[in-house]
Design a protein around this motif. Structure first.
Motif, mmCIF file in Angstrom:
data_model
loop_
_atom_site.group_PDB
_atom_site.id
_atom_site.type_symbol
_atom_site.label_atom_id
_atom_site.label_comp_id
_atom_site.label_asym_id
_atom_site.label_seq_id
_atom_site.Cartn_x
_atom_site.Cartn_y
_atom_site.Cartn_z
ATOM 1 N N SER A 117 -0.680 24.600 3.482
ATOM 2 C CA SER A 117 -0.678 23.516 2.494
ATOM 3 C C SER A 117 -1.250 22.238 3.081
ATOM 4 C CB SER A 117 0.749 23.269 1.988
ATOM 5 O OG SER A 117 1.245 24.390 1.302
ATOM 6 N N ILE A 118 -0.852 21.918 4.311
ATOM 7 C CA ILE A 118 -1.356 20.700 4.954
ATOM 8 C C ILE A 118 -2.860 20.775 5.148
ATOM 9 C CG2 ILE A 118 -1.369 19.392 7.122
ATOM 10 C CD1 ILE A 118 1.621 19.880 7.314
ATOM 11 N N GLU A 132 0.855 -1.187 0.000
ATOM 12 C CA GLU A 132 0.000 0.000 0.000
ATOM 13 C C GLU A 132 0.889 1.234 0.000
ATOM 14 O OE1 GLU A 132 -3.651 0.442 2.627
ATOM 15 O OE2 GLU A 132 -2.347 1.924 3.586
ATOM 16 N N LYS A 133 0.402 2.300 -0.617
ATOM 17 C CA LYS A 133 1.122 3.568 -0.588
ATOM 18 C C LYS A 133 0.111 4.698 -0.426
ATOM 19 C CE LYS A 133 1.131 4.275 -5.620
ATOM 20 N NZ LYS A 133 1.960 4.464 -6.831
ATOM 21 N N GLY A 134 0.609 5.869 -0.052
ATOM 22 C CA GLY A 134 -0.309 6.986 0.122
ATOM 23 C C GLY A 134 0.355 8.181 0.774
ATOM 24 N N ILE A 135 -0.465 9.056 1.328
ATOM 25 C CA ILE A 135 -0.024 10.269 2.011
ATOM 26 C C ILE A 135 -0.074 10.026 3.514
ATOM 27 C CG2 ILE A 135 -0.386 12.751 2.302
ATOM 28 C CD1 ILE A 135 0.352 11.923 -0.523
ATOM 29 N N ILE A 136 0.942 10.512 4.223
ATOM 30 C CA ILE A 136 1.020 10.357 5.673
ATOM 31 C C ILE A 136 1.127 11.727 6.325
ATOM 32 C CG2 ILE A 136 3.549 10.085 5.643
ATOM 33 C CD1 ILE A 136 3.212 8.034 7.942
ATOM 34 N N TYR A 137 0.390 11.923 7.410
ATOM 35 C CA TYR A 137 0.441 13.164 8.176
ATOM 36 C C TYR A 137 0.774 12.821 9.619
ATOM 37 C CZ TYR A 137 -2.582 14.591 4.256
ATOM 38 O OH TYR A 137 -3.131 14.814 3.003
ATOM 39 N N PHE A 138 1.557 13.677 10.261
ATOM 40 C CA PHE A 138 1.892 13.507 11.666
ATOM 41 C C PHE A 138 1.316 14.686 12.452
ATOM 42 C CE2 PHE A 138 5.134 11.329 9.214
ATOM 43 C CZ PHE A 138 5.275 10.119 9.877
ATOM 44 N N THR A 158 -2.279 19.591 16.278
ATOM 45 C CA THR A 158 -1.275 20.445 15.637
ATOM 46 C C THR A 158 -0.431 19.629 14.664
ATOM 47 O OG1 THR A 158 -1.127 21.863 17.596
ATOM 48 C CG2 THR A 158 0.713 21.949 16.045
ATOM 49 N N PRO A 159 -0.303 20.046 13.407
ATOM 50 C CA PRO A 159 0.517 19.293 12.450
ATOM 51 C C PRO A 159 2.005 19.467 12.721
ATOM 52 C CG PRO A 159 -0.278 21.305 11.434
ATOM 53 C CD PRO A 159 -0.923 21.232 12.788
ATOM 54 N N VAL A 160 2.769 18.384 12.521
ATOM 55 C CA VAL A 160 4.221 18.466 12.648
ATOM 56 C C VAL A 160 4.923 17.876 11.427
ATOM 57 C CG1 VAL A 160 4.241 18.478 15.161
ATOM 58 C CG2 VAL A 160 4.289 16.290 13.951
ATOM 59 N N GLY A 161 4.156 17.363 10.455
ATOM 60 C CA GLY A 161 4.786 16.838 9.253
ATOM 61 C C GLY A 161 3.806 16.220 8.288
ATOM 62 N N ILE A 190 6.998 17.826 4.094
ATOM 63 C CA ILE A 190 6.892 19.023 4.941
ATOM 64 C C ILE A 190 7.138 18.599 6.386
ATOM 65 C CG2 ILE A 190 5.282 20.761 5.848
ATOM 66 C CD1 ILE A 190 3.872 20.765 3.163
ATOM 67 N N PRO A 191 8.003 19.362 7.114
ATOM 68 C CA PRO A 191 8.815 20.493 6.674
ATOM 69 C C PRO A 191 10.035 20.014 5.895
ATOM 70 C CG PRO A 191 9.302 20.020 8.956
ATOM 71 C CD PRO A 191 8.183 19.091 8.561
#
Length: 365
Positions: free
Chosen positions: A346-347, A93-99, A199-202, A223-224
């Motif tokens: 952007s996030i 599987e692949k995709g977008i990841i947010y932290f 709060t986003p960190v990446g 990002i960042p």
């Protein structure tokens, strides 16, 4: 270990939406990456009980189950990938990841790791043959939220942290209204309490891979572009990976790691576990709330997870999974640059949320 569920955690819910579409587009040249290594964080002794020796249990169990059962691709017996620990990886599987992080009650801006209640990983899968093109991604209603009670990511094989799936099949509206947003609630003893917004960190791209005996979660940050103090303290890297294993719910977890409810796996999934306590994680394991996932740090970065091997001359041998991840990261960088505003904007734009309503991306404590 998994912390006791707090009142503010119980307010976060999510469900499903519709499928997204992607387009083929040639990416711009890839930006240069800065190598970063984060020292391992100290383990708490309580995290090592049932989690210790998990890698050996998983490997042994994988061999036992394949001896008398068909593999996921329907072929009987052991293939080279089943027996060769250094076999090239395959992307499942692949995709977008947010932290994201969320401060403790009444702490809107954490000033150190101890001010964080929990950290989160959001996984947004895309089709296996899909390419990232025009931003933002359409709402597929297939987003998962993974909770990290330890707050930091495992950085080496000594770090074995248990996480769990909090939400599956989440739409963007649900992520905005029920996960990102903060809120107030009343208690009998302390009056009005405030739950901070997430709060986003990446942000970046990820792949779940298999190397035969093990499954891995590999990521490359978009990002960042340069890691800040927060990212380093949390264990984030420019490129990182973890060995991931799914816990058999038939075996009781330690008291400090028990969830209020077990995952509602179908019969077919229960059969995958057989008599094993742990099995290599597969993407469909992440589609059930309360699935418990053991994450073991890999200090080598993404090399092992993506099948990069050293030849006799000591030069890295690039396999297809690594090339696929690099292309995906290039596409994601171009896509995020097309979204207006700074990294924070952007996030949020990618999640179809207004940045002014939520905290900015945090890079310093």
């Amino acid at each position: 270990m998994v912390e006791k569920t707090t009142e503010d955690d119980q307010n976060q819910q999510a469900s499903a939406g519709e499928k997204h579409k992607t387009e083929v587009e040639t990416p711009d040249p890839k930006r240069a990456k800065v190598k970063s290594e984060t020292p391992a964080d100290n383990d708490n002794e309580e995290d090592k009980g049932e989690e210790s020796n998990t890698r050996q249990t998983t490997e042994k169990g994988s061999q036992e189950s394949k001896a008398d059962a068909k593999s996921e691709n329907g072929t009987a017996g052991k293939s080279k990938a089943d027996t060769d620990k250094d076999a090239p990886a395959s992307i499942l599987e692949k995709g977008i990841i947010y932290f994201f992080i969320r401060g403790r009650v009444d702490v809107d801006k954490p000033e150190e790791v101890d001010d964080i209640a929990r950290s989160y990983i959001i996984l947004r899968p895309i089709g296996h043959d899909a390419k990232l093109s025009k931003p933002p991604l359409a709402d597929a209603g297939n987003t998962r939220i993974l909770v990290l009670p330890k707050k930091v990511l495992p950085s080496s094989g000594r770090d074995r942290f248990l996480a769990f799936i909090d939400k599956t099949g989440a739409s963007y509206d649900e992520i905005k209204g029920q996960f990102l947003a903060g809120g107030d609630y009343e208690t009998k003893t302390k009056g009005t309490r405030h739950t901070p917004a997430a709060t986003p960190v990446g942000e970046g791209v990820y792949a779940i891979t298999t190397t035969g005996r093990e499954s891995h979660l590999a990521y490359i940050l978009t990002i960042p572009q340069e890691l800040g103090e927060v990212q380093k303290d949390l264990g984030l890297k420019e490129q990182g990976s973890f060995i991931i294993s799914t816990k058999n719910p038939e075996y009781p977890a330690p008291a400090s790691a028990r969830l209020p409810k077990a995952p509602e796996y179908p019969k077919k999934m229960h059969e995958e576990f057989r008599e094993l306590r742990w099995v290599p994680t597969r993407p469909h394991h992440l589609d059930y709330a309360n699935s418990q996932i053991l994450m073991i740090g890999e200090s080598s970065g993404i090399k092992k997870a993506l099948g990069v091997q050293d030849d006799d001359d000591g030069k890295a041998n690039k396999e297809e999974p690594l090339e696929e991840m690099e292309k995906l990261e290039e596409q994601d960088l171009k896509r995020m640059q097309q979204l207006s505003g700074d990294d924070s904007a952007s996030i949020y734009a990618d999640l179809k949320a207004h940045a002014k309503d939520y905290p900015k991306l945090q890079t310093t404590f």
